[in-house]
Design a protein around this motif. Sequence first.
Motif, PDB file in Angstrom:
ATOM      1  N   GLY A  55       0.803  -1.218   0.000  1.00 37.77           N
ATOM      2  CA  GLY A  55       0.000   0.000   0.000  1.00 37.77           C
ATOM      3  C   GLY A  55       0.834   1.266   0.000  1.00 37.77           C
ATOM      4  N   VAL A  56       2.031   1.181  -0.562  1.00 37.69           N
ATOM      5  CA  VAL A  56       2.902   2.359  -0.575  1.00 37.69           C
ATOM      6  C   VAL A  56       3.203   2.841  -1.995  1.00 37.69           C
ATOM      7  CG1 VAL A  56       3.973   1.827   1.645  1.00 37.69           C
ATOM      8  CG2 VAL A  56       5.009   0.958  -0.462  1.00 37.69           C
ATOM      9  N   ALA A  57       2.452   2.339  -2.956  1.00 38.66           N
ATOM     10  CA  ALA A  57       2.661   2.784  -4.333  1.00 38.66           C
ATOM     11  C   ALA A  57       2.221   4.239  -4.458  1.00 38.66           C
ATOM     12  CB  ALA A  57       1.871   1.905  -5.299  1.00 38.66           C
ATOM     13  N   ALA A  58       2.907   4.977  -5.307  1.00 38.73           N
ATOM     14  CA  ALA A  58       2.546   6.374  -5.546  1.00 38.73           C
ATOM     15  C   ALA A  58       1.142   6.426  -6.141  1.00 38.73           C
ATOM     16  CB  ALA A  58       3.545   7.020  -6.491  1.00 38.73           C
ATOM     17  N   ALA A  59       0.337   7.342  -5.646  1.00 40.02           N
ATOM     18  CA  ALA A  59      -1.057   7.441  -6.079  1.00 40.02           C
ATOM     19  C   ALA A  59      -1.173   8.338  -7.300  1.00 40.02           C
ATOM     20  CB  ALA A  59      -1.919   7.982  -4.945  1.00 40.02           C
ATOM     21  N   GLY A  60      -1.435   7.749  -8.433  1.00 38.29           N
ATOM     22  CA  GLY A  60      -1.695   8.527  -9.634  1.00 38.29           C
ATOM     23  C   GLY A  60      -0.464   8.837 -10.455  1.00 38.29           C
ATOM     24  N   ARG A  61      -0.739   9.205 -11.673  1.00 41.31           N
ATOM     25  CA  ARG A  61       0.324   9.519 -12.615  1.00 41.31           C
ATOM     26  C   ARG A  61       1.064  10.778 -12.180  1.00 41.31           C
ATOM     27  NH1 ARG A  61      -0.296  10.443 -19.081  1.00 41.31           N
ATOM     28  NH2 ARG A  61       1.899  10.162 -19.515  1.00 41.31           N
ATOM     29  N   GLY A  62       2.373  10.702 -12.186  1.00 38.27           N
ATOM     30  CA  GLY A  62       3.188  11.849 -11.827  1.00 38.27           C
ATOM     31  C   GLY A  62       3.407  12.023 -10.334  1.00 38.27           C
ATOM     32  N   ALA A  63       2.804  11.150  -9.526  1.00 39.16           N
ATOM     33  CA  ALA A  63       2.978  11.249  -8.075  1.00 39.16           C
ATOM     34  C   ALA A  63       4.392  10.805  -7.700  1.00 39.16           C
ATOM     35  CB  ALA A  63       1.948  10.387  -7.360  1.00 39.16           C
ATOM     36  N   THR A  64       4.915  11.392  -6.667  1.00 33.66           N
ATOM     37  CA  THR A  64       6.252  11.048  -6.203  1.00 33.66           C
ATOM     38  C   THR A  64       6.202   9.725  -5.447  1.00 33.66           C
ATOM     39  OG1 THR A  64       6.771  13.391  -5.988  1.00 33.66           O
ATOM     40  CG2 THR A  64       8.210  11.851  -4.824  1.00 33.66           C
ATOM     41  N   PRO A  65       6.987   8.744  -5.887  1.00 31.73           N
ATOM     42  CA  PRO A  65       7.008   7.464  -5.167  1.00 31.73           C
ATOM     43  C   PRO A  65       7.541   7.661  -3.745  1.00 31.73           C
ATOM     44  CG  PRO A  65       8.237   7.327  -7.243  1.00 31.73           C
ATOM     45  CD  PRO A  65       7.865   8.757  -7.045  1.00 31.73           C
ATOM     46  N   PRO A  66       7.091   6.845  -2.809  1.00 26.86           N
ATOM     47  CA  PRO A  66       7.517   7.007  -1.414  1.00 26.86           C
ATOM     48  C   PRO A  66       9.033   6.993  -1.226  1.00 26.86           C
ATOM     49  CG  PRO A  66       5.722   5.447  -1.546  1.00 26.86           C
ATOM     50  CD  PRO A  66       6.108   5.772  -2.954  1.00 26.86           C
ATOM     51  N   TRP A  67       9.738   6.128  -1.929  1.00 28.77           N
ATOM     52  CA  TRP A  67      11.193   6.064  -1.761  1.00 28.77           C
ATOM     53  C   TRP A  67      11.840   7.376  -2.192  1.00 28.77           C
ATOM     54  CZ3 TRP A  67      14.217   6.901  -5.975  1.00 28.77           C
ATOM     55  CH2 TRP A  67      13.634   6.720  -7.229  1.00 28.77           C
ATOM     56  N   LYS A  68      11.285   7.984  -3.231  1.00 23.44           N
ATOM     57  CA  LYS A  68      11.846   9.247  -3.708  1.00 23.44           C
ATOM     58  C   LYS A  68      11.493  10.388  -2.755  1.00 23.44           C
ATOM     59  CE  LYS A  68      12.532  11.786  -7.960  1.00 23.44           C
ATOM     60  NZ  LYS A  68      12.204  11.861  -9.390  1.00 23.44           N
ATOM     61  N   ALA A  69      10.286  10.355  -2.214  1.00 24.05           N
ATOM     62  CA  ALA A  69       9.879  11.380  -1.248  1.00 24.05           C
ATOM     63  C   ALA A  69      10.798  11.349  -0.030  1.00 24.05           C
ATOM     64  CB  ALA A  69       8.427  11.173  -0.838  1.00 24.05           C
ATOM     65  N   LEU A  70      11.146  10.145   0.429  1.00 24.15           N
ATOM     66  CA  LEU A  70      12.056  10.034   1.573  1.00 24.15           C
ATOM     67  C   LEU A  70      13.441  10.571   1.233  1.00 24.15           C
ATOM     68  CD1 LEU A  70      11.091   6.564   3.061  1.00 24.15           C
ATOM     69  CD2 LEU A  70      10.691   8.822   4.054  1.00 24.15           C
ATOM     70  N   ARG A  71      13.911  10.293   0.018  1.00 23.15           N
ATOM     71  CA  ARG A  71      15.216  10.827  -0.411  1.00 23.15           C
ATOM     72  C   ARG A  71      15.200  12.351  -0.401  1.00 23.15           C
ATOM     73  NH1 ARG A  71      18.742   7.249  -4.001  1.00 23.15           N
ATOM     74  NH2 ARG A  71      19.816   9.200  -4.354  1.00 23.15           N
ATOM     75  N   ILE A  72      14.111  12.930  -0.888  1.00 21.24           N
ATOM     76  CA  ILE A  72      14.004  14.393  -0.940  1.00 21.24           C
ATOM     77  C   ILE A  72      13.991  14.969   0.476  1.00 21.24           C
ATOM     78  CG2 ILE A  72      12.466  16.305  -1.565  1.00 21.24           C
ATOM     79  CD1 ILE A  72      11.677  14.566  -4.059  1.00 21.24           C
ATOM     80  N   LEU A  73      13.215  14.357   1.362  1.00 20.08           N
ATOM     81  CA  LEU A  73      13.172  14.831   2.751  1.00 20.08           C
ATOM     82  C   LEU A  73      14.550  14.723   3.408  1.00 20.08           C
ATOM     83  CD1 LEU A  73       9.774  13.298   3.929  1.00 20.08           C
ATOM     84  CD2 LEU A  73      10.275  15.713   3.504  1.00 20.08           C
ATOM     85  N   ASP A  74      15.224  13.600   3.188  1.00 22.26           N
ATOM     86  CA  ASP A  74      16.564  13.412   3.761  1.00 22.26           C
ATOM     87  C   ASP A  74      17.562  14.410   3.171  1.00 22.26           C
ATOM     88  OD1 ASP A  74      15.560  11.343   5.284  1.00 22.26           O
ATOM     89  OD2 ASP A  74      16.409   9.751   4.028  1.00 22.26           O
ATOM     90  N   ARG A  75      17.468  14.638   1.865  1.00 29.33           N
ATOM     91  CA  ARG A  75      18.362  15.601   1.214  1.00 29.33           C
ATOM     92  C   ARG A  75      18.128  17.006   1.754  1.00 29.33           C
ATOM     93  NH1 ARG A  75      16.413  17.117  -4.209  1.00 29.33           N
ATOM     94  NH2 ARG A  75      15.161  18.410  -2.840  1.00 29.33           N
ATOM     95  N   ASN A  76      16.864  17.373   1.907  1.00 27.94           N
ATOM     96  CA  ASN A  76      16.550  18.708   2.414  1.00 27.94           C
ATOM     97  C   ASN A  76      17.065  18.892   3.837  1.00 27.94           C
ATOM     98  OD1 ASN A  76      15.361  19.106  -0.044  1.00 27.94           O
ATOM     99  ND2 ASN A  76      13.263  19.118   0.720  1.00 27.94           N
TER     100      ASN A  76
END
Length: 153
Positions: A55-76
């Motif tokens: 249940g962690v798939a990105a919702a909808g076309r163009g949505a940020t996948p969870p793994w990428k969202a975590l990378r962005i948060l960690d990078r920030n």
Amino acid sequence: MTLPARITAEPAARLREMSASLQECIREGRPNLIPLKAALDRHLDDGTSLDDGLGVAAAGRGATPPWKALRILDRNQALRDLAAAFGIEGEGVVDAMHDELTQFATWKWPKLRLHQECPTNLDEIDGLMWLVLKLSGGRVLGFDYMAELIAPE
């Protein structure tokens, strides 16, 4: 005559071993692993992706996948930590960060980019710059983007 495709069952066997290990952990009182085991078993049964099964798939076309969202948060967060490590207040810190990241990306990153973990011989600032570049695919982020990220909330 066409030869049949070579089938390798080793990956599937490893997944079955993982499923069995998860079952043992569940029996030992770790019910939080039930969804992971169910997703893994479903993947083995019908090929459902683990993202969908968990249940962690990105919702909808163009949505940020969870793994990428975590990378962005960690990078920030690494960028904010880098700003704090520079110890400079105001816009000067963004100038310094951008200049140093650009230099690091040009001269040090090519030798360090294949490391899976931050090399231990780097000082704090170089280590943070390594992390920022690792989490941003080796790209130096734009000045305005960095300024917005580290601006006080």
